[in-house]
Design a protein around this motif. Structure first.
Motif, PDB file in Angstrom:
ATOM      1  N   THR A 115       0.490  -3.524  28.302  1.00 18.87           N
ATOM      2  CA  THR A 115       1.549  -3.750  27.323  1.00 18.87           C
ATOM      3  C   THR A 115       2.840  -3.095  27.778  1.00 18.87           C
ATOM      4  N   GLY A 116       3.913  -3.881  27.763  1.00 16.08           N
ATOM      5  CA  GLY A 116       5.205  -3.366  28.193  1.00 16.08           C
ATOM      6  C   GLY A 116       6.149  -3.032  27.064  1.00 16.08           C
ATOM      7  N   LEU A 117       5.868  -3.556  25.866  1.00 17.84           N
ATOM      8  CA  LEU A 117       6.783  -3.357  24.749  1.00 17.84           C
ATOM      9  C   LEU A 117       6.055  -3.525  23.425  1.00 17.84           C
ATOM     10  N   VAL A 118       6.414  -2.699  22.454  1.00 12.17           N
ATOM     11  CA  VAL A 118       5.956  -2.843  21.068  1.00 12.17           C
ATOM     12  C   VAL A 118       7.180  -2.783  20.173  1.00 12.17           C
ATOM     13  N   THR A 119       7.296  -3.745  19.240  1.00 16.20           N
ATOM     14  CA  THR A 119       8.353  -3.643  18.232  1.00 16.20           C
ATOM     15  C   THR A 119       7.722  -3.538  16.852  1.00 16.20           C
ATOM     16  N   VAL A 120       8.384  -2.786  15.984  1.00 20.57           N
ATOM     17  CA  VAL A 120       7.922  -2.586  14.607  1.00 20.57           C
ATOM     18  C   VAL A 120       9.090  -2.852  13.672  1.00 20.57           C
ATOM     19  N   VAL A 121       8.983  -3.889  12.834  1.00 20.71           N
ATOM     20  CA  VAL A 121      10.001  -4.139  11.814  1.00 20.71           C
ATOM     21  C   VAL A 121       9.293  -4.160  10.467  1.00 20.71           C
ATOM     22  N   ILE A 122       9.534  -3.128   9.672  1.00 18.95           N
ATOM     23  CA  ILE A 122       8.762  -2.963   8.434  1.00 18.95           C
ATOM     24  C   ILE A 122       9.569  -2.114   7.436  1.00 18.95           C
ATOM     25  N   GLY A 123       9.255  -2.272   6.162  1.00 20.35           N
ATOM     26  CA  GLY A 123       9.856  -1.442   5.124  1.00 20.35           C
ATOM     27  C   GLY A 123      10.582  -2.208   4.039  1.00 20.35           C
ATOM     28  N   GLY A 124      11.112  -3.380   4.370  1.00 21.21           N
ATOM     29  CA  GLY A 124      11.864  -4.140   3.384  1.00 21.21           C
ATOM     30  C   GLY A 124      11.031  -4.540   2.177  1.00 21.21           C
ATOM     31  N   ASN A 125       9.815  -4.989   2.428  1.00 27.34           N
ATOM     32  CA  ASN A 125       8.961  -5.436   1.328  1.00 27.34           C
ATOM     33  C   ASN A 125       8.422  -4.289   0.480  1.00 27.34           C
ATOM     34  N   ASP A 126       8.423  -3.094   1.017  1.00 22.58           N
ATOM     35  CA  ASP A 126       7.947  -1.936   0.245  1.00 22.58           C
ATOM     36  C   ASP A 126       8.777  -1.718  -1.019  1.00 22.58           C
ATOM     37  N   LEU A 127      10.058  -2.043  -0.940  1.00 20.51           N
ATOM     38  CA  LEU A 127      10.969  -1.757  -2.039  1.00 20.51           C
ATOM     39  C   LEU A 127      10.920  -2.789  -3.163  1.00 20.51           C
ATOM     40  N   VAL A 128      10.246  -3.915  -2.938  1.00 16.39           N
ATOM     41  CA  VAL A 128      10.241  -4.989  -3.931  1.00 16.39           C
ATOM     42  C   VAL A 128       9.765  -4.529  -5.311  1.00 16.39           C
ATOM     43  N   PRO A 129       8.656  -3.777  -5.437  1.00 16.54           N
ATOM     44  CA  PRO A 129       8.207  -3.377  -6.776  1.00 16.54           C
ATOM     45  C   PRO A 129       9.220  -2.534  -7.544  1.00 16.54           C
ATOM     46  N   CYS A 130      10.136  -1.891  -6.853  1.00 12.69           N
ATOM     47  CA  CYS A 130      11.115  -1.057  -7.534  1.00 12.69           C
ATOM     48  C   CYS A 130      12.071  -1.877  -8.405  1.00 12.69           C
ATOM     49  N   ALA A 131      12.139  -3.169  -8.143  1.00 11.93           N
ATOM     50  CA  ALA A 131      13.028  -4.025  -8.934  1.00 11.93           C
ATOM     51  C   ALA A 131      12.618  -4.061 -10.394  1.00 11.93           C
ATOM     52  N   VAL A 132      11.343  -3.857 -10.685  1.00 11.61           N
ATOM     53  CA  VAL A 132      10.857  -3.924 -12.067  1.00 11.61           C
ATOM     54  C   VAL A 132      10.345  -2.563 -12.546  1.00 11.61           C
ATOM     55  N   ALA A 133      10.625  -1.514 -11.773  1.00 16.89           N
ATOM     56  CA  ALA A 133      10.189  -0.178 -12.167  1.00 16.89           C
ATOM     57  C   ALA A 133      11.042   0.345 -13.315  1.00 16.89           C
ATOM     58  N   GLN A 134      10.480   1.254 -14.090  1.00 13.07           N
ATOM     59  CA  GLN A 134      11.222   1.838 -15.205  1.00 13.07           C
ATOM     60  C   GLN A 134      12.445   2.607 -14.708  1.00 13.07           C
ATOM     61  N   ASP A 135      12.293   3.251 -13.551  1.00 16.45           N
ATOM     62  CA  ASP A 135      13.410   3.969 -12.937  1.00 16.45           C
ATOM     63  C   ASP A 135      13.526   3.503 -11.478  1.00 16.45           C
ATOM     64  N   PRO A 136      14.303   2.437 -11.231  1.00 15.88           N
ATOM     65  CA  PRO A 136      14.407   1.891  -9.876  1.00 15.88           C
ATOM     66  C   PRO A 136      14.903   2.885  -8.838  1.00 15.88           C
ATOM     67  N   VAL A 137      15.830   3.773  -9.240  1.00 18.27           N
ATOM     68  CA  VAL A 137      16.376   4.730  -8.275  1.00 18.27           C
ATOM     69  C   VAL A 137      15.300   5.711  -7.824  1.00 18.27           C
ATOM     70  N   GLN A 138      14.563   6.243  -8.775  1.00 13.40           N
ATOM     71  CA  GLN A 138      13.476   7.165  -8.439  1.00 13.40           C
ATOM     72  C   GLN A 138      12.403   6.449  -7.625  1.00 13.40           C
ATOM     73  N   CYS A 139      12.117   5.209  -8.005  1.00 13.22           N
ATOM     74  CA  CYS A 139      11.126   4.416  -7.284  1.00 13.22           C
ATOM     75  C   CYS A 139      11.550   4.228  -5.829  1.00 13.22           C
ATOM     76  N   ALA A 140      12.809   3.895  -5.619  1.00 10.28           N
ATOM     77  CA  ALA A 140      13.300   3.673  -4.262  1.00 10.28           C
ATOM     78  C   ALA A 140      13.205   4.936  -3.420  1.00 10.28           C
ATOM     79  N   SER A 141      13.557   6.067  -4.019  1.00  7.83           N
ATOM     80  CA  SER A 141      13.486   7.343  -3.299  1.00  7.83           C
ATOM     81  C   SER A 141      12.047   7.661  -2.903  1.00  7.83           C
ATOM     82  N   ARG A 142      11.137   7.471  -3.841  1.00  5.65           N
ATOM     83  CA  ARG A 142       9.719   7.730  -3.567  1.00  5.65           C
ATOM     84  C   ARG A 142       9.181   6.763  -2.511  1.00  5.65           C
ATOM     85  N   THR A 143       9.629   5.525  -2.582  1.00  7.81           N
ATOM     86  CA  THR A 143       9.134   4.505  -1.652  1.00  7.81           C
ATOM     87  C   THR A 143       9.584   4.778  -0.225  1.00  7.81           C
ATOM     88  N   VAL A 144      10.810   5.238  -0.054  1.00 10.88           N
ATOM     89  CA  VAL A 144      11.282   5.568   1.290  1.00 10.88           C
ATOM     90  C   VAL A 144      10.426   6.680   1.889  1.00 10.88           C
TER      91      VAL A 144
END
Length: 279
Positions: A115-144
């Motif tokens: 193997t000569g190369l590995v790429t990792v693109v991830i994290g965008g979908n993790d934040l989706v549930p925060c859209a309907v969370a009671q506290d989206p800001v806190q949810c986003a911080s915890r999710t990161v």
């Protein structure tokens, strides 16, 4: 508009655009004429950015472009809708997955010593549930924080399997700059302004995690036009005089006119360029 409400708007838009169910990644392709056994392998793990998901159906992804340009045999294990936790817990996609998780399949490929190369693109979908969370800001911080933990666990296993292989972590275009011109967002200019800080914070955090494992970081946000002064204007043929960074994200993603976060063909080329120049 209060910062709290703006974050909610950002996350709600993300949820609407990234809820596509997982689907197989495009079959690996290579333009090389050399026998496959002589080629080094490029392992791609992650989400729909790696699979090439687009409004009109699968397109050539940055991973396929990188494979061709670098003369590598692509092993694309990415899945639409994948989260950072899914890398180690859910079956990979693509014809070579064989029921294994993305991480297990990647580790097996790395142990093959070709193997000569590995790429990792991830994290965008993790934040989706925060859209309907009671506290989206806190949810986003915890999710990161969770994303950092999952990325670290992923990189630990990849490095154990191949201490010296080149690993490139990717971030995303600041698609929310497109809210500046997208009529779906009445407060689009404020959302665009807020997104600059949001992406800077996210990228700084994630880049630091990749650096701990000697991995490179492709700042796709920067390479697709973000971070620049929104007072720098340009004349766009469709939207008139708008910030140059907004015009660029409108060209490289489908967000401005379709509210879709995925890259256009030009966007995938820009991401591929960021990967190949990461060093």
């Amino acid at each position: 508009m209060p910062r709290f409400a703006l974050v909610v708007a950002l996350l709600t838009a993300l949820a609407a655009c990234t809820s596509t169910p997982p689907a197989p990644a495009p079959a690996p392709t290579s333009s090389s004429t050399r026998p496959p056994a002589q080629q080094q392998v490029y392992v791609s793990i992650g989400d729909s950015y790696a699979t090439g998901l687009a409004p009109g159906g699968p397109a050539e992804s940055f991973a396929q472009i990188v494979a061709k340009k670098s003369d590598l045999k692509l092993l694309n294990l990415a899945c639409n809708g994948a989260t950072s936790a899914d890398l180690a817990t859910k079956p990979a996609c693509g014809p070579d997955a064989a029921g294994r998780t993305q991480l297990d399949a990647a580790v097996e490929a790395l142990r093959g010593k070709n193997t000569g190369l590995v790429t990792v693109v991830i994290g965008g979908n993790d934040l989706v549930p925060c859209a309907v969370a009671q506290d989206p800001v806190q949810c986003a911080s915890r999710t990161v924080t969770d994303i950092r933990t999952n990325v670290a666990a992923t990189l630990t296993r990849l490095r154990e399997a191949a201490p010296d292989v080149k690993i490139v972590g990717l971030t995303y275009p600041d698609v929310f700059l497109g809210a500046w011109v997208n009529p779906s967002f009445p407060n689009g200019k404020n959302i665009a302004r807020l997104s600059v800080t949001m992406f800077q914070d996210f990228n700084t955090t994630i880049a630091a995690e990749y650096a701990k494992f000697g991995a490179k970081f492709a700042d796709v946000t920067r390479s697709t036009g973000a971070y620049s002064d929104l007072a720098e204007l340009t004349q766009d043929p469709k939207y008139g005089q708008i910030p140059a960074s907004v015009a660029k994200v409108c060209t490289l993603t489908y967000f401005c006119d379709r509210t879709d976060v995925h890259p256009t063909p030009a966007g995938h080329q820009a991401i591929a360029d960021a990967v190949t120049t990461a060093g």
